[in-house]
Design a protein around this motif. Structure first.
Motif: not given
Length: 171
Positions: A128, A130-132, A134-140, A142
């Motif tokens: 969770e 890691s997902q946050k 990635a989302q906050e840093n605009n990764y397409d 992961l």
């Protein structure tokens, strides 16, 4: 193997979509094993489990010492004991060993169940977090596991670990 194939296929499809170039796709890599090994939440959970099971472990050690003591007594004094005393001591030893084995098996089973419960919680927390990140840093995309090499530019493991440490300190 399946994850690597899936990752390669997904990346290939993304690159073939018209209008997208490799520069527009932001890919990150996270090392879940590293996070689970180094997250303070995991170390805290391990110490809580150790404290939780310490009294039962002490009881098992005491029972083991009693068994050893009676075995030594039987070995040293068995020849001078009456048949009745020796027989009683031998039966007591058999009963004690049986009780010890059962208690030790229950202890190990309970310990493993509890450790697995905590490990599952920690895995969910790491995923969770890691997902946050990635989302906050605009990764397409992961990726994790099955990665042979990842440039530091795309490896966000340290960012996730920093987030885990910060959330642990906030508790």
């Amino acid at each position: 193997m399946k994850l690597r194939f899936f990752s390669a296929a997904l990346l290939s499809v993304a690159l073939l979509i018209p209008g997208l170039s490799a520069a527009e796709i932001k890919i990150g890599v996270v090392d879940l094993g590293n996070l689970i090994e180094n997250a303070p939440q995991v170390k805290d959970a391990a110490s809580r489990i150790e404290k939780e099971f310490a009294p039962r472990e002490k009881e098992l050690l005491a029972l083991q010492r009693d068994i050893k003591s009676k075995e030594e007594k039987l070995a040293t004094d068995g020849a001078i004991m009456s048949d009745t005393e020796r027989g009683k001591l031998e039966r007591d030893l058999v009963t004690m060993k049986r009780d010890f084995k059962r208690a030790n098996d229950e202890f190990r089973e309970d310990y493993n169940i509890r450790r697995n419960e905590e490990f599952a919680k920690m895995q969910r927390l790491v995923i969770e977090t890691s997902q946050k990140v990635a989302q906050e840093n605009n990764y397409d995309l992961l990726l994790t596991e099955g990665i042979v090499y990842a440039n530091d530019r795309v490896n966000i493991t340290d960012d996730v670990l920093d987030r885990l440490k910060a959330s642990f300190q906030a508790q």
